[in-house]
Design a protein around this motif. Sequence first.
Motif, short mmCIF file in Angstrom:
data_model
loop_
_atom_site.label_atom_id
_atom_site.label_comp_id
_atom_site.label_asym_id
_atom_site.label_seq_id
_atom_site.Cartn_x
_atom_site.Cartn_y
_atom_site.Cartn_z
N TYR B 316 -16.98 9.12 -55.49
CA TYR B 316 -18.25 9.70 -55.01
C TYR B 316 -18.15 10.17 -53.57
O TYR B 316 -18.66 11.23 -53.21
CB TYR B 316 -19.37 8.67 -55.17
N GLU B 317 -17.51 9.36 -52.75
CA GLU B 317 -17.38 9.71 -51.32
C GLU B 317 -16.69 11.06 -51.18
O GLU B 317 -17.09 11.91 -50.37
CB GLU B 317 -16.57 8.60 -50.62
N ALA B 338 -23.95 11.38 -54.01
CA ALA B 338 -24.55 10.81 -52.80
C ALA B 338 -25.48 9.66 -53.15
O ALA B 338 -25.65 8.71 -52.38
CB ALA B 338 -25.32 11.90 -52.04
N VAL B 341 -23.54 6.38 -53.15
CA VAL B 341 -22.83 5.96 -51.94
C VAL B 341 -23.87 5.49 -50.92
O VAL B 341 -24.83 6.20 -50.64
CB VAL B 341 -22.05 7.16 -51.35
N SER B 342 -23.66 4.32 -50.37
CA SER B 342 -24.62 3.83 -49.37
C SER B 342 -24.08 4.16 -47.99
O SER B 342 -23.30 3.39 -47.43
CB SER B 342 -24.79 2.31 -49.46
N SER B 343 -24.44 5.32 -47.48
CA SER B 343 -23.93 5.68 -46.15
C SER B 343 -24.89 6.69 -45.52
O SER B 343 -25.65 7.37 -46.22
CB SER B 343 -22.53 6.28 -46.25
N LYS B 344 -24.79 6.78 -44.19
CA LYS B 344 -25.63 7.76 -43.48
C LYS B 344 -25.25 9.17 -43.91
O LYS B 344 -26.10 10.05 -44.01
CB LYS B 344 -25.41 7.61 -41.97
N ARG B 345 -23.97 9.35 -44.12
CA ARG B 345 -23.49 10.69 -44.52
C ARG B 345 -24.15 11.10 -45.84
O ARG B 345 -24.57 12.24 -46.01
CB ARG B 345 -21.98 10.67 -44.65
N ALA B 346 -24.24 10.12 -46.74
CA ALA B 346 -24.84 10.42 -48.05
C ALA B 346 -26.30 10.83 -47.88
O ALA B 346 -26.78 11.76 -48.54
CB ALA B 346 -24.73 9.20 -48.96
N LYS B 348 -27.63 12.20 -45.28
CA LYS B 348 -27.65 13.56 -44.68
C LYS B 348 -27.46 14.60 -45.77
O LYS B 348 -28.15 15.63 -45.80
CB LYS B 348 -26.49 13.68 -43.68
#
Lengths: 304, 375
Positions: B316-317, B338, B341-346, B348
Amino acid sequence: MEIENRRNGKPLPGLTRNLVTFISEEEFRRLADLVHREFGIVLKGDRRLTLHTKLSHRLGLLGLSSYSEYLDMLGENSARGDPKARGELNALAAEIMNNETFFQREKNQFEAFFVFLNDIKRRKVAGGESSINIISAGCSTGEEIYSLSILLFESALFAWGNWETGLTGIDVDKSALRKARKALYSNNSFRLLNEEDAFVNKYFHREESGFRLKRAYKSPVKFRHGNLMDPAAFDGLEGADAIFCRNVFIYMSDEAISNIARNFHSCLRDEGYLFVGSTETLIQKTDLFVPECREGIVVYRKAP
Amino acid sequence: MPDLLKGLEARDWGRRRASIESLLLEPEEIYLPRLEEALADHANADLRNAAMEAYRSAGRKALPSLLKLLKSPDHEVRIFAANLLGDIGEKEAVSHLIRALKDPDANVRIAGAEALGRIGERRAVHALGWAIDDAWRSGRPWPAMAAMDALAEIGGREALEILIKCVKKNVYLEMALDALERIGGREAIKAVSEFIESEELRELALKAIVNIAERLGDRFMPEYFMRLAPMLLEIYKSPKFEVKKAALMALSWAEDVRAVFALIDSVAEEELQEYALKGLLKLGKKSVQPLIDSIKDKETPERATLARFLSIMGEYEALLQFAGDREPEIRLEAALAAGKVSSKRAIKVLSALSKDAEREVRSAARKTLMKIEKK
């Protein structure tokens, strides 16, 4: 000989790891029944990974986690006539059928049709008619019907006088129809041609994102959403002079082909031409059409 | 009667069928002699062909007539009779067709072998083996080919042993390999495998091995094809589709990273897609970067399929980088990825895609954002 023998039941040492089953046999069977019932498409059991690759995002879009849930949703809701479920069914069909098409595919058939156009015009002039109507059944992203539009233009047979040219592309895939209406194509659509080819230069404008068909060839073409199994897809198109339905039947059962042939028979005029893919046949699938060998190709005509 | 025969010559298929059906309502002793004459009328191909249609429709009732014609002094009539006996498929004809394998005319021998193949009776196997030897001794490949084809159609242990013997004795080797492919079985694979590294025969041998294995549901250990990877990559470039397919199947079983770009290329070919995807799945992490590189290349066909495949592999990343891709199907995969995925980028990515021009992409991104906000 290092062969894995599954029939022993127990795995031998050093075996390749098993593939995860993405769609269970029961789910596959239900899906296969559904798409055949609705669209006449035959799903092959040995292509489950391909199927999952094509469909997995549909589950993601709907927030579902299994094909069983997906099939339950489709089954219950489409039975109730729910338009969203119908829309999802059409999206499903579009994913399963290969949308691959390109300009000048099976060019020999276009060349033969170019010759037939003279007969068509002669007959129409004798009968006092002034319109020609051609259908691309299963038109996908439009390359075939636009190829026919170019052909008509190049023939110059219907350019003068009050000729009406009706070119209609029908497909069940709304996303493909959207692309078709844009008439903007990538190199993939010209795989039989060099992008420097005279064909591309003459009929397309080059843009940053691809090749856009010139307006003169685009404007006579109309697209409509429809399922070839449904007679309503052909409403208003009766008396067609030619139907092109190429590389569509390869996905379908004999029963579905026979059904679609009936719809074509109702829609095509008596002297009309039906073109199918060169690897396809209607023989033993319908008595409504007979093959004729003309100009080096096989074309189907209505049976007497 | 003259009217009915005239109908047989009609160009129109419907009229011809109707005439044949009427003819067959007459007693056999009335129409069969007329059909026998028609079959021998070489000046009138339409009538002759229609007579053959009529014979086929008559089926078993035509047997005595055809067995008689198999002894005709006219070799062409003998050929037609053999063909028709094969089409009708009655076992009673087998011993007569076996005798036809010794006909002085090679084309009659060929037609006889073909008919025996279609009828499928195992008692013909020994005679077909003799026919191969006879053709080999007299230097005539076509009767040998017909006999080998017939053995492949009939199948069974005895037929297999005859074909394996042909391979071992180098008797019309290519035809024998082809027949072995069709007859199948693990013994056939063993016999054919000896030729996998022969420059002239490797394509045929490979095709036979993988096709038989696939029919059997067998899979080779990766090491078997891994050692052959360079050769398989060469064979994969063959313009002959069936050979290319065999190489791709073997590469997909090989689990060899050298095959990755051949597998990725094959995703674009419908007949090869399943093998390609399975091969990439087996390669696992080793296929990820090549997949990403291929998706980045705008000229790669089936980019959306490759993107979906990355998602199936759980990468996924890696999909987030495609949020700005020109193809909406790929942006959709980025939106769906996205959500996993648990991330700030996701976040955004989802925010950007929530304003996408394509409805499905917007909808997927917004739904996912709402879920995240609820959490």
